[in-house]
Scaffold this motif. Structure first.
Motif, short mmCIF file in Angstrom:
data_model
loop_
_atom_site.label_atom_id
_atom_site.label_comp_id
_atom_site.label_asym_id
_atom_site.label_seq_id
_atom_site.Cartn_x
_atom_site.Cartn_y
_atom_site.Cartn_z
N SER A 233 70.19 55.07 42.28
CA SER A 233 69.32 56.02 41.59
C SER A 233 69.71 56.03 40.12
CB SER A 233 69.51 57.42 42.21
OG SER A 233 68.91 58.42 41.42
N VAL A 234 68.85 55.52 39.26
CA VAL A 234 69.23 55.29 37.86
C VAL A 234 68.43 56.19 36.92
CG1 VAL A 234 69.33 53.61 36.00
CG2 VAL A 234 69.92 52.92 38.31
N THR A 235 69.16 57.05 36.23
CA THR A 235 68.57 57.83 35.14
C THR A 235 69.24 57.49 33.82
OG1 THR A 235 70.08 59.66 35.65
CG2 THR A 235 67.87 59.75 36.60
N SER A 236 70.50 57.04 33.88
CA SER A 236 71.20 56.68 32.64
C SER A 236 72.10 55.45 32.81
CB SER A 236 72.05 57.85 32.15
OG SER A 236 72.97 58.26 33.14
N VAL A 237 72.70 55.26 33.98
CA VAL A 237 73.59 54.10 34.21
C VAL A 237 73.47 53.65 35.66
CG1 VAL A 237 75.29 54.75 32.45
CG2 VAL A 237 75.52 55.63 34.77
N GLY A 238 73.95 52.41 35.93
CA GLY A 238 74.17 52.00 37.31
C GLY A 238 73.08 51.24 38.03
N PRO A 239 72.28 50.36 37.36
CA PRO A 239 71.25 49.61 38.10
C PRO A 239 71.86 48.49 38.92
CG PRO A 239 71.33 48.87 35.83
CD PRO A 239 72.29 50.02 35.93
N MET A 240 71.04 47.82 39.71
CA MET A 240 71.48 46.69 40.51
C MET A 240 71.62 45.46 39.62
SD MET A 240 72.23 47.31 43.63
CE MET A 240 71.99 48.52 44.95
N GLU A 241 72.73 45.40 38.92
CA GLU A 241 73.07 44.25 38.10
C GLU A 241 73.84 43.24 38.96
OE1 GLU A 241 73.76 46.60 33.88
OE2 GLU A 241 75.42 46.40 35.29
N PRO A 242 73.96 41.98 38.51
CA PRO A 242 74.72 41.00 39.29
C PRO A 242 76.12 41.48 39.67
CG PRO A 242 73.52 39.90 37.55
CD PRO A 242 73.33 41.38 37.33
N LYS A 243 76.82 42.15 38.75
CA LYS A 243 78.17 42.65 39.03
C LYS A 243 78.15 43.66 40.16
CE LYS A 243 82.06 45.00 36.74
NZ LYS A 243 82.02 46.28 37.49
N ARG A 244 77.13 44.53 40.17
CA ARG A 244 77.02 45.56 41.21
C ARG A 244 76.73 44.93 42.56
NH1 ARG A 244 78.76 48.93 43.77
NH2 ARG A 244 77.84 50.94 44.28
N ILE A 245 75.88 43.90 42.57
CA ILE A 245 75.57 43.19 43.82
C ILE A 245 76.85 42.59 44.39
CG2 ILE A 245 74.27 41.30 44.87
CD1 ILE A 245 72.46 43.52 43.91
N LYS A 246 77.68 42.00 43.53
CA LYS A 246 78.94 41.39 43.98
C LYS A 246 79.85 42.44 44.59
CE LYS A 246 82.89 38.67 42.39
NZ LYS A 246 83.58 38.06 41.20
N GLU A 247 79.94 43.63 43.97
CA GLU A 247 80.78 44.71 44.49
C GLU A 247 80.34 45.14 45.89
OE1 GLU A 247 81.85 46.84 40.18
OE2 GLU A 247 80.33 47.69 41.50
N ILE A 248 79.04 45.27 46.08
CA ILE A 248 78.52 45.68 47.39
C ILE A 248 78.73 44.57 48.41
CG2 ILE A 248 76.44 46.37 48.67
CD1 ILE A 248 75.44 47.65 46.06
N ASP A 249 78.55 43.30 47.99
CA ASP A 249 78.77 42.16 48.90
C ASP A 249 80.22 42.13 49.39
OD1 ASP A 249 76.27 41.03 49.19
OD2 ASP A 249 76.45 39.75 47.42
N GLU A 250 81.15 42.43 48.49
CA GLU A 250 82.57 42.44 48.87
C GLU A 250 82.87 43.54 49.87
OE1 GLU A 250 84.54 42.80 45.14
OE2 GLU A 250 84.34 40.66 44.63
N MET A 251 82.13 44.63 49.80
CA MET A 251 82.30 45.75 50.71
C MET A 251 81.64 45.49 52.07
SD MET A 251 80.97 49.66 50.06
CE MET A 251 80.94 49.32 48.31
N THR A 252 80.73 44.50 52.09
CA THR A 252 79.91 44.27 53.29
C THR A 252 79.95 42.82 53.76
OG1 THR A 252 77.94 43.90 51.90
CG2 THR A 252 78.34 46.16 52.66
N THR A 253 81.08 42.16 53.58
CA THR A 253 81.17 40.75 53.96
C THR A 253 80.95 40.53 55.45
OG1 THR A 253 83.59 41.02 54.11
CG2 THR A 253 82.71 40.09 52.07
N ASP A 254 81.26 41.52 56.28
CA ASP A 254 81.11 41.38 57.73
C ASP A 254 79.80 41.98 58.25
OD1 ASP A 254 83.61 40.14 57.97
OD2 ASP A 254 84.65 42.07 58.10
N VAL A 255 78.95 42.43 57.36
CA VAL A 255 77.68 43.02 57.77
C VAL A 255 76.69 41.91 58.12
CG1 VAL A 255 75.67 44.34 56.97
CG2 VAL A 255 77.99 45.15 56.47
N LYS A 256 76.09 42.02 59.30
CA LYS A 256 75.13 41.01 59.76
C LYS A 256 73.69 41.40 59.45
CE LYS A 256 78.61 38.80 61.54
NZ LYS A 256 79.16 37.63 60.81
N ALA A 257 73.44 42.68 59.27
CA ALA A 257 72.08 43.15 58.99
C ALA A 257 71.59 42.61 57.65
CB ALA A 257 72.05 44.68 58.99
N GLY A 258 70.27 42.48 57.54
CA GLY A 258 69.68 42.03 56.29
C GLY A 258 69.90 43.05 55.18
#
Length: 308
Positions: A233-258
């Motif tokens: 939810s972005v009003t001033s900071v925090g969009p889905m930038e490449p760095k943010r995608i990488k952070e979430i991927d690292e948190m969800t390496t074992d997730v099988k869902a799309g």
């Protein structure tokens, strides 16, 4: 008696818990009142003040140094408890807003201005007699500006502010349109980080969550399709930038869902501000145009428009 000791004595007499009679809380009280070591209590002030202003005042008036990154400590250990005890009030803005401020309530100001005078004991007795009522009054004022939202069939309240207005829209407008039947596994609030957090379900889906992980603002799970929506939810900071995608991927390496990555904006103006930082293969939703999405997905949705 030094001002810090007088401040501690006041907090003790009011009945604040022992942890809220600390040096930190006592100094915060003095900063809220704009009282230096030599100022009389009768000159106490209740101007609106930010936590940043408190830090600056204590440095200049008392030589007490609190780093800027201690703002959350000041809020949680002092201001949060002062507000719950109806010693202070806030101006109803979001806590991450630069305009979020606190002030001493008029009732508390009247009491503290009499400290050290013959009226103190009488005023303290009167204050305590009405203290429970004051707590109810200020709690009611706070509830009036909260935002009600229904999540997974349960009623919650978001604290005020644009960020939470947008989160409310995501849950009430985005989810029914683009994730119908989904379950909200996580949503934070600007004052309560983990308002909803289904840790058991998240772990069963393969999430690896540590204390240092920063969850997306909202996580939805559509069991029917086995899709996970990670929404910022972005009003001033925090969009889905490449760095943010990488952070979430690292948190969800074992997730099988799309995985579906969505950046939500409150309006098109805000979207344009961040458009050149958004990662490819992500989605954009703008709450002022709730029926449409922007897909940063190359040829995934390429094709002729169907006439209606």
């Amino acid at each position: 008696m030094a001002k810090i000791e007088e401040s501690k004595k006041i907090l003790a007499e009011i009945g604040m818990p022992t942890r809220q009679q600390s040096d930190l809380c006592s100094y915060v009280l003095l900063a809220l009142l704009k009282l230096d070591e030599y100022e009389s209590w009768k000159n106490s002030s209740n101007e609106w003040i930010r936590i940043h202003d408190i830090i600056i005042y204590l440095r200049e008036a008392y030589g007490v140094i609190y780093a800027e990154n201690s703002r959350e400590t000041i809020r949680k250990q002092a201001l949060h408890h002062f507000r719950n005890a109806a010693l202070i009030e806030d101006n109803g803005k979001s806590t991450n807003s630069p305009n979020y401020r606190y002030r001493i309530t008029s009732e508390t100001l009247e009491l503290l201005a009499s400290f050290g005078t013959e009226l103190w004991n009488e005023n303290m007795k009167s204050f305590k007699n009405h203290h429970s009522t004051l707590i109810d009054i200020y709690a009611s004022k706070k509830r009036m500006i909260m935002q009600s939202v229904t999540i997974n069939g349960r009623d919650f309240e978001f604290s005020p502010g644009k960020h939470n207005e947008l989160q409310k829209a995501i849950i009430e407008e985005f989810a029914p349109r683009f994730a119908p039947g989904s379950e909200c596994l996580y949503v934070g609030d600007t004052t309560e980080k983990d308002l909803v957090k289904n840790t058991e379900k998240l772990k069963s889906l393969g999430f690896t969550i540590t204390l240092h992980d920063k969850m997306p603002d909202i996580v939805l799970y559509l069991a029917e399709k086995e899709w996970l929506y990670f929404i910022e939810s972005v009003t001033s900071v925090g969009p889905m930038e490449p760095k943010r995608i990488k952070e979430i991927d690292e948190m969800t390496t074992d997730v099988k869902a799309g995985k579906i990555f969505v950046t939500a904006f409150i309006d098109f103006k805000t979207f344009k501000k961040f458009s050149d930082t958004l990662a490819w293969e992500t989605e954009v939703w703008i709450s002022e145009m709730p029926d449409h999405m922007i897909h940063l997905n190359g040829d995934k949705f390429l094709g002729p428009h169907k006439l209606r």
